[in-house]
Design a protein around this motif. Structure first.
Motif, PDB file in Angstrom:
ATOM      1  N   VAL A  74      19.687  -0.824   8.389  1.00 58.44           N
ATOM      2  CA  VAL A  74      18.296  -1.212   8.173  1.00 58.44           C
ATOM      3  C   VAL A  74      17.427   0.037   8.279  1.00 58.44           C
ATOM      4  CG1 VAL A  74      16.427  -2.754   8.863  1.00 58.44           C
ATOM      5  CG2 VAL A  74      18.800  -3.432   9.246  1.00 58.44           C
ATOM      6  N   ARG A  75      16.611   0.270   7.243  1.00 60.61           N
ATOM      7  CA  ARG A  75      15.779   1.470   7.208  1.00 60.61           C
ATOM      8  C   ARG A  75      14.328   1.094   6.909  1.00 60.61           C
ATOM      9  NH1 ARG A  75      19.538   5.305   3.235  1.00 60.61           N
ATOM     10  NH2 ARG A  75      21.575   4.713   4.165  1.00 60.61           N
ATOM     11  N   VAL A  76      13.415   1.737   7.621  1.00 59.59           N
ATOM     12  CA  VAL A  76      11.994   1.566   7.333  1.00 59.59           C
ATOM     13  C   VAL A  76      11.661   2.478   6.158  1.00 59.59           C
ATOM     14  CG1 VAL A  76       9.645   1.723   8.215  1.00 59.59           C
ATOM     15  CG2 VAL A  76      11.494   1.033   9.745  1.00 59.59           C
ATOM     16  N   VAL A  77      11.447   1.883   4.994  1.00 56.01           N
ATOM     17  CA  VAL A  77      11.228   2.669   3.776  1.00 56.01           C
ATOM     18  C   VAL A  77       9.807   2.533   3.235  1.00 56.01           C
ATOM     19  CG1 VAL A  77      13.647   2.538   3.082  1.00 56.01           C
ATOM     20  CG2 VAL A  77      12.048   0.782   2.294  1.00 56.01           C
ATOM     21  N   GLY A  78       9.029   1.564   3.740  1.00 55.53           N
ATOM     22  CA  GLY A  78       7.699   1.309   3.198  1.00 55.53           C
ATOM     23  C   GLY A  78       7.757   0.309   2.061  1.00 55.53           C
ATOM     24  N   LEU A  79       6.612   0.023   1.477  1.00 50.13           N
ATOM     25  CA  LEU A  79       6.553  -0.933   0.373  1.00 50.13           C
ATOM     26  C   LEU A  79       6.396  -0.189  -0.948  1.00 50.13           C
ATOM     27  CD1 LEU A  79       5.608  -4.422   0.214  1.00 50.13           C
ATOM     28  CD2 LEU A  79       4.403  -3.064  -1.462  1.00 50.13           C
ATOM     29  N   PRO A  80       7.327  -0.375  -1.871  1.00 49.95           N
ATOM     30  CA  PRO A  80       7.257   0.341  -3.154  1.00 49.95           C
ATOM     31  C   PRO A  80       6.000  -0.014  -3.938  1.00 49.95           C
ATOM     32  CG  PRO A  80       9.453  -0.569  -2.805  1.00 49.95           C
ATOM     33  CD  PRO A  80       8.562  -1.158  -1.750  1.00 49.95           C
ATOM     34  N   ILE A  81       5.279   1.012  -4.340  1.00 46.93           N
ATOM     35  CA  ILE A  81       4.057   0.852  -5.126  1.00 46.93           C
ATOM     36  C   ILE A  81       4.199   1.692  -6.385  1.00 46.93           C
ATOM     37  CG2 ILE A  81       1.562   1.243  -5.189  1.00 46.93           C
ATOM     38  CD1 ILE A  81       1.511   0.863  -2.184  1.00 46.93           C
ATOM     39  N   ARG A  82       3.833   1.121  -7.524  1.00 46.80           N
ATOM     40  CA  ARG A  82       3.951   1.850  -8.783  1.00 46.80           C
ATOM     41  C   ARG A  82       3.017   3.051  -8.792  1.00 46.80           C
ATOM     42  NH1 ARG A  82       4.375  -1.876 -13.988  1.00 46.80           N
ATOM     43  NH2 ARG A  82       5.925  -0.331 -14.579  1.00 46.80           N
ATOM     44  N   ASP A  83       3.484   4.136  -9.359  1.00 44.03           N
ATOM     45  CA  ASP A  83       2.727   5.387  -9.393  1.00 44.03           C
ATOM     46  C   ASP A  83       1.799   5.370 -10.601  1.00 44.03           C
ATOM     47  OD1 ASP A  83       1.795   7.890  -8.905  1.00 44.03           O
ATOM     48  OD2 ASP A  83       3.552   8.947  -9.697  1.00 44.03           O
ATOM     49  N   LEU A  84       0.671   4.647 -10.449  1.00 42.37           N
ATOM     50  CA  LEU A  84      -0.316   4.555 -11.520  1.00 42.37           C
ATOM     51  C   LEU A  84      -1.628   5.152 -11.028  1.00 42.37           C
ATOM     52  CD1 LEU A  84       0.400   0.882 -12.625  1.00 42.37           C
ATOM     53  CD2 LEU A  84       1.230   2.974 -13.705  1.00 42.37           C
ATOM     54  N   ALA A  85      -1.964   6.308 -11.510  1.00 40.11           N
ATOM     55  CA  ALA A  85      -3.184   6.983 -11.064  1.00 40.11           C
ATOM     56  C   ALA A  85      -4.405   6.243 -11.574  1.00 40.11           C
ATOM     57  CB  ALA A  85      -3.208   8.428 -11.552  1.00 40.11           C
TER      58      ALA A  85
END
Length: 388
Positions: free
Chosen positions: A172-183
């Motif tokens: 189990v790893r704390v990786v954060g929540l994936p967010i699309r890289d849209l500037a």
């Protein structure tokens, strides 16, 4: 050893199945991971698995990915007697998925939680294909709780989830929540196109109200009433996302408001990055994706957890934000136009309070989450020891 325990043959593109659906909270993080997988390996093949009942059947193809529907229903009273067929429907769909995965040489299944993900994750177990889960909430949902009984690898957002599942049987790893890289367009152009479109003055404060993917009638009603009750109404503008089903009703309610209320209704916000960039304050549900995006963009917020979320996970999400001074929380049962107006007035009248919320919300922990998950996924495909 067979084709599912050996690394992909030379010249054979890696094939990953993303199991996600139901709501934007599962789908958008899955899209972020898919984008990163493509960036790491342009030849990689990605297929999304989900149902035709949720947003995924339209949202996935619109974003350029293949969508393969599966049959599954939630165990919900709304399904009536059909809910008792859930185990049989799930098992049937999982077996069909396993057969399909073998035929199409799938190398890994990534499950994002929610009942639409279950046939693919369970099917991967039947087929002996590596599985990687992602849990975005402070309280894992039923689908991921079940999947963890036969899946070793879990990426999480909240450290509390990692602590509860820590052990030799799980990675189990704390990786954060994936967010699309849209500037956001504002960053690219130096202008703020959303505020321009709304005709805002430089002195106007923008309150964005978003009830999640489908909107929230309770939040919409409270915001409409608050718009004519705020003492700061002269320079306060509301942008309310109603969802498609509630737009007409909200429009009728808006027409009955006293003159002077500055409200813009919109069924859907196409580019949320614009909204985060433009808002002085957000009123939002407390889904994990919303909280991650608010944090990533350092937006002050009033969080109103959805009271019927599974295991009350939105309340736990909101409490984690409140605990670090990054948001204000109001129970859904207590939100109305008067209370919301008072909260907004209190925050807007004390700029230091907004700055404090913004500073404490600000985090960079989600920026690399998609890359973390994508890199982990590729390592599982190449590592024989994880194929069990």
């Amino acid at each position: 050893m067979n084709q599912f325990t050996d690394p992909p043959e030379s010249g054979q593109p890696i094939h990953v199945v993303m199991a996600a659906g139901g709501t934007g909270g599962h789908i958008y993080p899955a899209l972020a991971i898919a984008d990163q997988l493509r960036a790491l390996d342009p030849n990689l093949r990605i297929t999304f698995s989900g149902t035709t009942r949720g947003m995924e059947s339209e949202l996935i193809p619109r974003n350029g990915y293949d969508f393969a529907p599966v049959k599954v229903i939630p165990f919900s009273r709304q399904e009536g007697w059909k809910r008792f067929l859930v185990p049989f429907i799930l098992l049937s769909s999982a077996v069909k998925s396993a057969v399909k995965f073998r035929r199409e040489r799938v190398d890994l299944v990534i499950g994002m939680g929610g009942y639409p993900s279950m046939p693919a994750v369970l099917g991967a177990r039947f087929a002996g294909i590596p599985r990687l889960l992602h849990e975005s909430n402070a309280i894992p949902g039923k689908a991921n709780k079940f999947a963890l009984s036969f899946t070793k690898n879990l990426g999480v957002v909240f450290a509390e989830v990692e602590e509860r599942n820590r052990g030799a049987q799980h990675d189990v790893r704390v990786v954060g929540l994936p967010i699309r890289d849209l500037a956001p367009a504002a960053t690219l152009s130096g202008r703020d196109p959303l505020r321009d479109r709304l005709g805002l003055r430089s002195s106007d404060r923008l309150i964005v109200v978003s009830g999640g993917s489908a909107g929230a009638v309770n939040l919409t009603n409270a915001a409409l009433e608050a718009a004519s009750n705020c003492i700061t109404a002269d320079d306060t503008v509301f942008l309310i996302k109603t969802g498609g089903k509630d737009f007409d009703r909200a429009t009728e309610k808006l027409a009955a408001l006293p003159a002077g209320a500055k409200v813009h209704l919109i069924a859907h916000i196409e580019d949320m990055t614009d909204a985060y960039e433009s808002a002085d304050l957000f009123v939002s549900r407390a889904g994990a994706a919303s909280i991650a995006e608010l944090s990533q963009n350092a937006v002050p917020s009033i969080l109103v957890p959805y009271p019927w979320a599974a295991d009350d996970h939105q309340r736990h999400n909101a409490e984690a934000m409140v605990a670090k001074g990054a948001a204000v929380m109001v129970a859904d049962a207590e939100i109305d136009g008067k209370n919301l107006a008072l909260l907004i007035d209190d925050l807007l009248s004390v700029p230091e309070a907004l700055r404090s919320l913004s500073a404490r919300a600000s985090t960079d922990e989600h920026r690399h989450a998609a890359q973390n998950m994508a890199t982990w996924a590729l390592s599982l495909i190449k590592n024989h020891s994880n194929r069990k």
